[in-house]
Design a protein around this motif. Sequence first.
Motif, short mmCIF file in Angstrom:
data_model
loop_
_atom_site.label_atom_id
_atom_site.label_comp_id
_atom_site.label_asym_id
_atom_site.label_seq_id
_atom_site.Cartn_x
_atom_site.Cartn_y
_atom_site.Cartn_z
N ARG A 122 38.91 -0.11 -11.41
CA ARG A 122 40.24 -0.58 -10.98
C ARG A 122 40.25 -0.97 -9.49
NH1 ARG A 122 44.91 0.46 -14.09
NH2 ARG A 122 44.47 1.69 -15.94
N TYR A 123 39.19 -0.60 -8.76
CA TYR A 123 39.17 -0.82 -7.32
C TYR A 123 38.79 -2.27 -7.02
CZ TYR A 123 38.71 0.49 -2.40
OH TYR A 123 38.86 0.60 -1.03
N ASP A 124 39.72 -3.17 -7.35
CA ASP A 124 39.49 -4.59 -7.12
C ASP A 124 40.17 -5.01 -5.82
OD1 ASP A 124 42.20 -4.51 -7.71
OD2 ASP A 124 42.02 -5.60 -9.59
N GLY A 125 40.29 -6.29 -5.59
CA GLY A 125 40.88 -6.79 -4.34
C GLY A 125 42.27 -6.28 -4.08
N ALA A 126 43.17 -6.33 -5.08
CA ALA A 126 44.55 -5.89 -4.88
C ALA A 126 44.63 -4.39 -4.64
CB ALA A 126 45.41 -6.28 -6.09
N THR A 127 43.87 -3.61 -5.40
CA THR A 127 43.90 -2.15 -5.22
C THR A 127 43.26 -1.77 -3.90
OG1 THR A 127 43.86 -1.84 -7.61
CG2 THR A 127 43.25 0.05 -6.26
N LYS A 128 42.18 -2.43 -3.53
CA LYS A 128 41.55 -2.14 -2.23
C LYS A 128 42.54 -2.43 -1.10
CE LYS A 128 37.73 -3.31 0.86
NZ LYS A 128 38.58 -3.19 2.02
N ARG A 129 43.25 -3.55 -1.17
CA ARG A 129 44.25 -3.87 -0.13
C ARG A 129 45.36 -2.83 -0.09
NH1 ARG A 129 42.92 -8.88 -1.92
NH2 ARG A 129 44.70 -9.04 -3.34
N MET A 130 45.80 -2.38 -1.27
CA MET A 130 46.83 -1.34 -1.33
C MET A 130 46.31 -0.05 -0.68
SD MET A 130 48.71 0.44 -4.61
CE MET A 130 47.15 0.91 -5.33
N PHE A 131 45.08 0.35 -0.99
CA PHE A 131 44.50 1.55 -0.39
C PHE A 131 44.36 1.36 1.12
CE2 PHE A 131 42.24 4.15 -3.92
CZ PHE A 131 43.34 4.03 -4.75
N ASP A 132 43.92 0.17 1.56
CA ASP A 132 43.83 -0.11 3.01
C ASP A 132 45.20 0.06 3.66
OD1 ASP A 132 41.11 -0.75 2.82
OD2 ASP A 132 41.45 -2.93 2.86
N ASP A 133 46.25 -0.45 3.01
CA ASP A 133 47.61 -0.33 3.55
C ASP A 133 48.05 1.13 3.64
OD1 ASP A 133 47.73 -3.09 3.74
OD2 ASP A 133 48.98 -3.34 1.94
N ILE A 134 47.77 1.93 2.60
CA ILE A 134 48.17 3.33 2.61
C ILE A 134 47.45 4.07 3.75
CG2 ILE A 134 48.10 5.51 1.33
CD1 ILE A 134 48.42 3.80 -1.26
N ILE A 135 46.14 3.91 3.81
CA ILE A 135 45.36 4.60 4.86
C ILE A 135 45.78 4.11 6.24
CG2 ILE A 135 43.03 4.90 5.83
CD1 ILE A 135 43.56 6.61 3.31
N GLY A 136 45.97 2.81 6.37
CA GLY A 136 46.38 2.23 7.66
C GLY A 136 47.77 2.64 8.10
N SER A 137 48.62 3.06 7.15
CA SER A 137 50.00 3.44 7.49
C SER A 137 50.10 4.86 8.05
CB SER A 137 50.89 3.34 6.25
OG SER A 137 50.61 4.38 5.32
N TYR A 138 49.01 5.63 7.94
CA TYR A 138 49.05 7.01 8.44
C TYR A 138 49.35 7.00 9.93
CZ TYR A 138 47.47 11.42 10.35
OH TYR A 138 47.40 12.59 11.04
N GLY A 139 50.31 7.81 10.33
CA GLY A 139 50.61 7.92 11.76
C GLY A 139 51.58 9.04 12.03
N LYS A 140 51.70 9.35 13.30
CA LYS A 140 52.62 10.39 13.74
C LYS A 140 54.04 9.85 13.76
CE LYS A 140 49.38 13.03 16.53
NZ LYS A 140 49.08 13.98 15.51
N ILE A 141 54.97 10.74 13.45
CA ILE A 141 56.38 10.39 13.53
C ILE A 141 56.79 10.57 14.99
CG2 ILE A 141 58.72 11.02 12.84
CD1 ILE A 141 57.52 12.07 10.21
N SER A 142 57.43 9.58 15.54
CA SER A 142 57.84 9.66 16.96
C SER A 142 59.02 10.57 17.15
CB SER A 142 58.22 8.28 17.47
OG SER A 142 57.15 7.39 17.29
#
Length: 180
Positions: free
Chosen positions: A160-180
């Motif tokens: 299932r780890y195709d282009g769309a799923t990889k981009r979704m996973f990239d978005d989830i991981i990239g969204s990690y951050g501290k709350i201001s």
Amino acid sequence: VPYRDEDYGFQISVPATWEVSRQRLSGRRRGVFFTDPGSRSGDDGTIETLGYVAYTPLRDDFTSLGSFGSVDDVAQATILPKGELAGGDSGSSEMISAVKDKNAYVFDYVATPTVPAEGGPSMTRELKTQHFRTIFTLLPFKDNAGLTLVTITIQTTQDRYDGATKRMFDDIIGSYGKIS
């Protein structure tokens, strides 16, 4: 949709269609689970794309990520199948990347888990190869002393780890951050 944890001061974005559940685990641990209901297997109906946040309180002598070793040390200790370390068979795994980013260790890897077989001549059987993305970090609980190991993992079957799923996973991981 952001998942915000005000107590630990972080957030990640997960798809709005994913379902969320919370569980208390043993030893003061807890988990938040995210499942993609659209990823049911045609074979047996199991959910194949999911995520979770696991919270594990630590002793006071763990004061930084470095207390666990380098990102490579943690990758070897947590990603490499334990059976291989002991000379046995426990499936296979491959580290794609292990980096330190945003005061966290971030891993991208694939693994083929092995589980006990149900009857037949073999003692074990392999499950579908899984693709994992994991954030490993230490965070304080509100204004309390001491740190908690917070691991954020998303996974799906490798097929299932195709282009769309990889981009979704990239978005989830990239969204990690501290709350201001």
